[in-house]
Motif scaffolding. Structure first.
Motif, PDB file in Angstrom:
ATOM      1  N   MET A   1       0.831  -1.198   0.000  1.00 25.23           N
ATOM      2  CA  MET A   1       0.000   0.000   0.000  1.00 25.23           C
ATOM      3  C   MET A   1       0.871   1.256   0.000  1.00 25.23           C
ATOM      4  SD  MET A   1      -2.699   1.053   2.901  1.00 25.23           S
ATOM      5  CE  MET A   1      -3.339   2.674   3.053  1.00 25.23           C
TER       6      MET A   1
ATOM      7  N   ILE B   1       0.917   3.996  -2.885  1.00 23.95           N
ATOM      8  CA  ILE B   1       0.584   5.413  -2.679  1.00 23.95           C
ATOM      9  C   ILE B   1       1.753   6.279  -3.099  1.00 23.95           C
ATOM     10  CG2 ILE B   1       0.003   7.151  -0.955  1.00 23.95           C
ATOM     11  CD1 ILE B   1      -2.041   5.363  -0.257  1.00 23.95           C
TER      12      ILE B   1
ATOM     13  N   LEU C   1       2.169  10.278  -4.009  1.00 29.22           N
ATOM     14  CA  LEU C   1       3.105  11.103  -3.245  1.00 29.22           C
ATOM     15  C   LEU C   1       4.545  10.659  -3.495  1.00 29.22           C
ATOM     16  CD1 LEU C   1       1.111  10.954   0.094  1.00 29.22           C
ATOM     17  CD2 LEU C   1       1.236  12.918  -1.405  1.00 29.22           C
TER      18      LEU C   1
ATOM     19  N   THR D   1       7.158  11.861  -0.766  1.00 34.02           N
ATOM     20  CA  THR D   1       6.943  11.662   0.671  1.00 34.02           C
ATOM     21  C   THR D   1       7.682  10.404   1.122  1.00 34.02           C
ATOM     22  OG1 THR D   1       4.767  12.611   0.376  1.00 34.02           O
ATOM     23  CG2 THR D   1       5.172  11.473   2.433  1.00 34.02           C
TER      24      THR D   1
ATOM     25  N   SER E   1       6.592   7.592   6.744  1.00 33.80           N
ATOM     26  CA  SER E   1       5.486   8.360   7.314  1.00 33.80           C
ATOM     27  C   SER E   1       4.147   7.732   6.939  1.00 33.80           C
ATOM     28  CB  SER E   1       5.557   9.813   6.843  1.00 33.80           C
ATOM     29  OG  SER E   1       5.504   9.851   5.443  1.00 33.80           O
ATOM     30  N   LEU E   2       4.068   7.208   5.710  1.00 36.17           N
ATOM     31  CA  LEU E   2       2.822   6.548   5.314  1.00 36.17           C
ATOM     32  C   LEU E   2       2.596   5.304   6.169  1.00 36.17           C
ATOM     33  CD1 LEU E   2       3.199   6.745   1.440  1.00 36.17           C
ATOM     34  CD2 LEU E   2       2.117   8.360   2.976  1.00 36.17           C
TER      35      LEU E   2
ATOM     36  N   ILE F   1       1.430   6.380   9.759  1.00 34.46           N
ATOM     37  CA  ILE F   1       0.043   6.871   9.812  1.00 34.46           C
ATOM     38  C   ILE F   1      -0.938   5.714   9.703  1.00 34.46           C
ATOM     39  CG2 ILE F   1      -1.683   8.150   8.509  1.00 34.46           C
ATOM     40  CD1 ILE F   1       0.380  10.161   7.895  1.00 34.46           C
ATOM     41  N   THR F   2      -0.674   4.825   8.746  1.00 37.06           N
ATOM     42  CA  THR F   2      -1.583   3.705   8.563  1.00 37.06           C
ATOM     43  C   THR F   2      -1.607   2.828   9.814  1.00 37.06           C
ATOM     44  OG1 THR F   2      -0.851   3.763   6.296  1.00 37.06           O
ATOM     45  CG2 THR F   2      -2.258   1.952   6.925  1.00 37.06           C
TER      46      THR F   2
ATOM     47  N   LEU G   1      -3.821   4.230  12.478  1.00 41.96           N
ATOM     48  CA  LEU G   1      -5.230   3.970  12.187  1.00 41.96           C
ATOM     49  C   LEU G   1      -5.584   2.521  12.485  1.00 41.96           C
ATOM     50  CD1 LEU G   1      -5.791   5.871   8.854  1.00 41.96           C
ATOM     51  CD2 LEU G   1      -6.822   6.344  11.047  1.00 41.96           C
TER      52      LEU G   1
ATOM     53  N   TYR H   1      -0.554  18.684  -4.572  1.00 42.11           N
ATOM     54  CA  TYR H   1       0.117  17.457  -5.012  1.00 42.11           C
ATOM     55  C   TYR H   1      -0.374  16.904  -6.337  1.00 42.11           C
ATOM     56  CZ  TYR H   1       1.823  17.204  -0.217  1.00 42.11           C
ATOM     57  OH  TYR H   1       2.415  17.470   0.969  1.00 42.11           O
ATOM     58  N   HIS H   2      -1.683  16.885  -6.540  1.00 47.42           N
ATOM     59  CA  HIS H   2      -2.184  16.052  -7.633  1.00 47.42           C
ATOM     60  C   HIS H   2      -2.865  16.897  -8.698  1.00 47.42           C
ATOM     61  CE1 HIS H   2      -1.711  13.392  -4.271  1.00 47.42           C
ATOM     62  NE2 HIS H   2      -2.689  14.011  -3.654  1.00 47.42           N
TER      63      HIS H   2
ATOM     64  N   PHE I   1      -0.466  17.864   4.238  1.00 49.62           N
ATOM     65  CA  PHE I   1       0.737  17.064   4.463  1.00 49.62           C
ATOM     66  C   PHE I   1       0.803  15.852   3.543  1.00 49.62           C
ATOM     67  CE2 PHE I   1       0.907  19.288   8.546  1.00 49.62           C
ATOM     68  CZ  PHE I   1       2.247  19.634   8.539  1.00 49.62           C
ATOM     69  N   PHE I   2      -0.319  15.181   3.311  1.00 47.29           N
ATOM     70  CA  PHE I   2      -0.272  13.906   2.602  1.00 47.29           C
ATOM     71  C   PHE I   2      -1.224  13.835   1.416  1.00 47.29           C
ATOM     72  CE2 PHE I   2       1.243  12.899   6.854  1.00 47.29           C
ATOM     73  CZ  PHE I   2       2.450  12.316   6.539  1.00 47.29           C
TER      74      PHE I   2
ATOM     75  N   PHE J   1      -4.018  10.989   0.141  1.00 49.55           N
ATOM     76  CA  PHE J   1      -3.833   9.935   1.148  1.00 49.55           C
ATOM     77  C   PHE J   1      -4.178  10.470   2.538  1.00 49.55           C
ATOM     78  CE2 PHE J   1      -1.139   7.901   4.363  1.00 49.55           C
ATOM     79  CZ  PHE J   1      -1.664   6.627   4.297  1.00 49.55           C
TER      80      PHE J   1
ATOM     81  N   ALA K   1      -6.922   8.924   4.937  1.00 51.94           N
ATOM     82  CA  ALA K   1      -6.598   8.493   6.300  1.00 51.94           C
ATOM     83  C   ALA K   1      -7.514   9.183   7.310  1.00 51.94           C
ATOM     84  CB  ALA K   1      -5.141   8.792   6.613  1.00 51.94           C
TER      85      ALA K   1
ATOM     86  N   LEU L   1     -10.905   7.722   7.112  1.00 50.67           N
ATOM     87  CA  LEU L   1     -10.919   6.408   7.754  1.00 50.67           C
ATOM     88  C   LEU L   1     -11.010   6.574   9.260  1.00 50.67           C
ATOM     89  CD1 LEU L   1      -8.406   4.191   5.830  1.00 50.67           C
ATOM     90  CD2 LEU L   1     -10.639   3.514   6.658  1.00 50.67           C
ATOM     91  N   PHE L   2     -10.241   7.536   9.764  1.00 47.03           N
ATOM     92  CA  PHE L   2     -10.275   7.793  11.201  1.00 47.03           C
ATOM     93  C   PHE L   2     -11.704   8.141  11.628  1.00 47.03           C
ATOM     94  CE2 PHE L   2      -9.809  10.624  14.851  1.00 47.03           C
ATOM     95  CZ  PHE L   2      -9.065   9.808  15.676  1.00 47.03           C
TER      96      PHE L   2
ATOM     97  N   ILE M   1     -13.949   5.025  11.379  1.00 45.44           N
ATOM     98  CA  ILE M   1     -13.711   4.090  12.481  1.00 45.44           C
ATOM     99  C   ILE M   1     -14.314   4.646  13.769  1.00 45.44           C
ATOM    100  CG2 ILE M   1     -11.934   2.972  13.878  1.00 45.44           C
ATOM    101  CD1 ILE M   1     -10.123   3.105  11.402  1.00 45.44           C
TER     102      ILE M   1
END
Lengths: 371, 532
Positions: free
Chosen positions: A110, A114, A119, A122, A126-127, A130-131, A134, B341-342, B452-453, B456, B460, B463-464, B467
């Motif tokens: 993953m 990503i 990214l 990055t 860090s990815l 973070i994952t 979670l 970023y994108h 920051f990300f 993604f 995230a 998802l937080f 959850i």
């Protein structure tokens, strides 16, 4: 006998079991299945996929048989009672190890995915971190949170599976011909990397303990696996049909390229949207594997629920470092193959041995109660 | 699903009980004296320096007068009722026989006194009498008689029934709750004329002694839920309950969740509808806002008007609200992620247009977004507190002038202004005001994560949130029900809204009894069969 480690309020419905299984199975496998399988069995990859799927279904019966014998109990509870303390603990440890490895490997895939698609600058660490945060958060919520999150994610993913349909109109049937050319041996060999895509069903060791209607576990899980078998087979057919086996050798994550090959009006890069929503699903694969490992670990060490919740932090450190072992995507692919072999033992042979031994020795919760 | 037993405060409840009971004991005596003068001096010491408490001595009857006195709080008791219904009949139209007068007066005679008040109670406990007086009742004492009569004379100045300010509807009743709990219960009772509608009274707050009423349908509500709510209410040990929010914060499951776990409403029709689904309403005196428990996430996006308008539009409006929720929370973060970023995620033309609009803007996208969203929050908070007329002016200055000037000065891009406006408006698409807070403040972590990300980070963060929502429960009911855990039969009143005749069963999520709501309406079903 009440299992001290499972909260008796925690129970899940069959639909939730389905959602957990589906989320656990559907993940990184979809992105790469066409490449890994066609490497071995060429244009017959779809037969290998079909084969791999239907090999699994009889083994599901072993899981359901075990959960009928030990309703409300997980692998760690019954393995030692069936085949003795030493062998049982070996089984438990290998199961936990397998889940940790799956979690770590999927996490790595993953993060790679990503960083390639979204990214590039990055740092991958860090990815991962973070994952993992979670994942810990979810596993601390227990089976109820895991099950409900699975359900929500399942709804999120359905529309994005539909995205796989439009490019399929350009299938060239010649890419799939000649059928069976790669030979029976290669087709069977090809089903081993295909198995990787189906791993995740070993969560039944854990999840079936929370089902009250144990008779229907087999039906639900078999239905879930069958849907996935059909789905994966169609995906493999479509990808090979559109792109041909030659291209597959040179690209990673062919499923994304497959979606990218279709031009949609206005949204030029649908592949990115697909990739975005697919990260939710990959996350669930990691989360469920991690939760299984964490629960089994706390049961194995006989921890109180208070401490059992915190075992996730220890496991997360292990997962983090394992995920960093492969140096590049080629090594990741090699580890995937190892996992596939290990899975044959853990996810298929172990339940078979346990179920058969339990049947021969007539061990089960009801027998205990009589004695 | 069993109801989660609340743990915090549990060990305190015993202490609380003893404390309250000790507070209830009067400094002097707990029961009344025989002599009228003794009683009056007893209450005069209790109410010393209370200029609003009126003591009135008078004689019952003209011929053989019997000394008596009444005590009431000026302003809480209806003065007309005291004058005309209590004093006048007693003083002018009551005759007391000579033989009864002094010696053997008994309770029967007292009851036969000419008092034209609807509700009369007797009480001997001093603290109860004090509570009654402070609630607006009039206490009457008669010489040689150690019992007080509590005469209901409550009636004070209050805001009448008005249109609720927060949950407006175009079609539907315009009545809203008021600050008096008795009116509010009446508004509900007027909608459900069924003796099964129960209204249980409580007093909460050691000093405010606020009247709290829990309303429920006796034959529909889940008993475990009801017991749990009563239990949690009884654990409340506090000085003051001024608003239903006090109660909400004491009894909710997860105090640190950004999502409200109880519905708040000013609408009696909403309360009535929820009662009939097996939920429990908590009405608090002194506030027009009622609480409804348990709440689910889907409910916060429902308005009573969804049911008043026809079913297709009820469904359409709900879908729009969901979209509004998504835009209000995630649009700025997607803007930040895409611009940072994108660029390839959106069509080339759109990227070019965005880039052109951002030309000359000195800030990175995240700073621009945080700045503008921050300003909008400041404006919003300011306009809420300002007096009505000034509020509008400030609103215009804020939105038009600042927006226009910021763009002209090249401090922010016009695209950012559009996004900020959409999010600012979108946050209010929920009919439930408490929910707007969660939507407004979820945005900021999402934006920072996006900075920051990229996407993604958004994934995230979402998802937080998912959850967190999945783990959240309101009185044992999963917050994300009926999506997770999935209940197909309840979906027809969640994201979509089926026609009323198709909803024969009550929703299963509050785990009510008595599931059948209605038979299929004859007209509706015959219409479905007819083919022209």
């Amino acid at each position: 006998m009440v299992n001290p480690n499972l909260n008796k309020d925690d129970s899940i419905s069959l639909w939730q079991l389905f959602a957990i299984l589906e989320n656990s199975i559907l993940g990184t496998g979809l992105l790469n299945i066409a490449k890994t399988v066609s490497k071995v069995s060429g244009q017959d990859a779809w037969i290998s996929t079909l084969l791999a799927g239907f090999i699994i279904i009889p083994f599901l019966w072993c899981y359901s048989s075990l959960s009928r014998r030990f309703p409300g109990h997980t692998l760690v509870d019954y393995s030692t009672r069936i085949i003795g303390k030493l062998l049982g603990n070996m089984v438990n440890i290998s199961y936990i190890l397998f889940e940790i490895l799956i979690a770590a490997l999927v996490l790595r895939i993953m993060a790679d995915f990503i960083s390639t698609w979204f990214l590039p600058n990055t740092p991958i660490e860090s990815l991962l971190i973070i994952t993992l945060f979670l994942v810990i958060y979810m596993s601390q919520g227990g089976i109820r949170t895991v099950a409900r999150t699975s359900e929500v994610i399942l709804f999120l993913v359905v529309p994005f599976i539909i995205l796989l349909i439009p490019p399929a109109t350009r299938i060239e049937i010649n890419n799939l011909k000649p059928v069976l050319q790669s030979g029976y041996v290669n087709i069977i060999k090809g089903s081993i990397p295909a198995l990787y895509s189906f791993y995740g069903f070993e969560v039944l060791f854990i999840a079936s303990a929370f089902i009250s209607d144990t008779k229907k576990i087999f039906r639900t899980s078999a239905m879930c696996i069958s849907i996935n078998v059909v789905f994966y087979t169609l995906v493999v057919i479509a990808i090979i049909g559109v792109m041909g086996t030659e291209i597959l050798k040179y690209i990673n994550y062919p499923t994304i390229y497959y979606i990218k090959s279709e031009r949609f009006p206005f949204f030029e890069r649908v592949d990115l949207f697909f990739a975005f929503f697919w990260t939710f699903n990959i996350f669930m694969t990691i989360g469920i594997a991690f939760y299984s490992a964490a629960l089994s670990m706390s049961q194995l060490l006989n921890l109180k629920p208070k401490y059992g919740r915190n075992i996730g932090w220890m496991l997360a450190i292990a997962v983090y470092f394992i995920a960093k072992i492969p140096k590049n995507s080629i090594e990741v692919a090699r580890y995937m193959l190892y996992i596939s072999y290990m899975g044959i033992v853990v996810a298929m042979l172990i339940p078979l041995i346990l179920a058969v031994t339990a049947a021969i020795r007539h061990i089960g919760i009801k027998d205990d109660d009589k004695a | 699903m069993p109801i989660k037993v609340i743990k915090r405060k549990k060990n305190k409840s015993d202490k609380a009980n003893t404390q309250t009971s000790s507070a209830m004991i009067a400094p002097s005596a707990t029961s009344l004296y025989n002599k009228l003068e003794d009683n009056i001096s007893l209450f005069a010491t209790l109410f010393s320096d209370c200029s609003d408490v009126i003591f009135r001595r008078f004689q019952i009857g003209k011929d053989n007068p019997l000394p008596a006195a009444i005590i009431y709080v000026d302003g809480l008791a209806n003065r007309q009722s005291v004058d005309l219904e209590i004093m006048e009949p007693l003083m002018y139209f009551t005759r007391i026989d000579q033989k009864n007068a002094m010696s053997n007066i008994d309770i029967e005679i007292i009851k036969q006194l000419n008092i034209t008040v609807g509700e009369i109670k007797e009480d001997q406990n001093v603290m109860n009498i004090v509570n009654a007086i402070l609630s607006g009742d009039t206490a009457m004492f008669i010489d040689n008689f150690p019992v007080a009569l509590i005469l209901n004379s409550r009636g004070w100045e209050n805001r009448g029934v008005q249109e609720p300010t927060t949950e407006n509807v175009i079609r539907g009743p315009k009545e809203g709750f008021t600050e008096t709990v008795r009116f509010n219960t009446a508004l509900i009772r007027r909608r459900i004329k069924d003796p099964k509608l129960k209204m249980k009274g409580f007093k909460l707050g050691k000093r405010t002694k606020t009247d709290v009423v829990i309303a429920y349908m006796d034959d529909i509500v889940n008993e475990t839920l009801l017991q749990e709510i009563e239990k949690r209410l009884n654990t409340i040990d506090t000085d003051a309950v001024f608003e239903s929010g006090y109660i909400e914060q004491f009894i909710e499951d997860s105090p640190f969740s950004p999502f409200p776990q109880m519905q708040t409403t000013e609408r009696p029709d909403k309360v009535a509808g929820n009662l009939l689904e097996g939920r429990v309403a908590i009405l608090v005196d002194g506030t027009p806002v009622a609480l409804i428990a348990p709440a689910t996430f889907a409910q916060l996006y429902q308005s009573p008007e969804d049911y008043y308008e026809r079913a297709i539009f009820g469904t359409a409006v709900r879908l729009i609200r969901l979209m509004g929720l998504f835009l209000a929370t995630s649009l700025p973060s997607f803007y930040v992620a895409v611009l940072t970023y994108h660029h390839e995620m959106i069509p080339t033309q759109l990227v070019l247009a965005l880039a052109r609009s951002r030309m000359g803007v000195p800030f990175p996208a995240i700073l621009e977004a945080l700045l503008m969203e921050g300003v909008i929050e400041i404006l919003r908070e300011a306009t809420t507190r300002l007096p009505g007329t000034i509020g509008q002016t400030i609103g215009i200055i804020g939105t038009l002038v600042i927006g226009q000037a910021a763009v002209a000065a090249k401090l922010v891009s016009p695209a950012m202004i559009i996004i900020v406006s959409i999010t600012a408006i979108g946050a209010y698409i929920t009919p439930n005001y408490s929910t707007t807070y969660s939507i407004r403040f979820i945005r900021f972590p999402l934006m920072i994560a996006a900075a920051f990300f990229g996407v993604f980070g958004i994934a995230a963060m979402w998802l937080f949130i998912i959850i967190h929502l999945a783990g959240l429960e309101s009185f044992g009911i999963p917050y994300l029900a009926p999506v997770a855990p999935f209940k197909l039969s309840d979906i027809k009143d969640t994201i979509v809204r089926f026609p009323l005749w198709a909803m024969k069963k009550r929703p299963m999520i509050p785990e009510n009894r008595n599931l059948i709501r209605q038979g299929s309406s004859a007209v509706a079903s015959s219409r479905r069969r007819t083919r022209w």
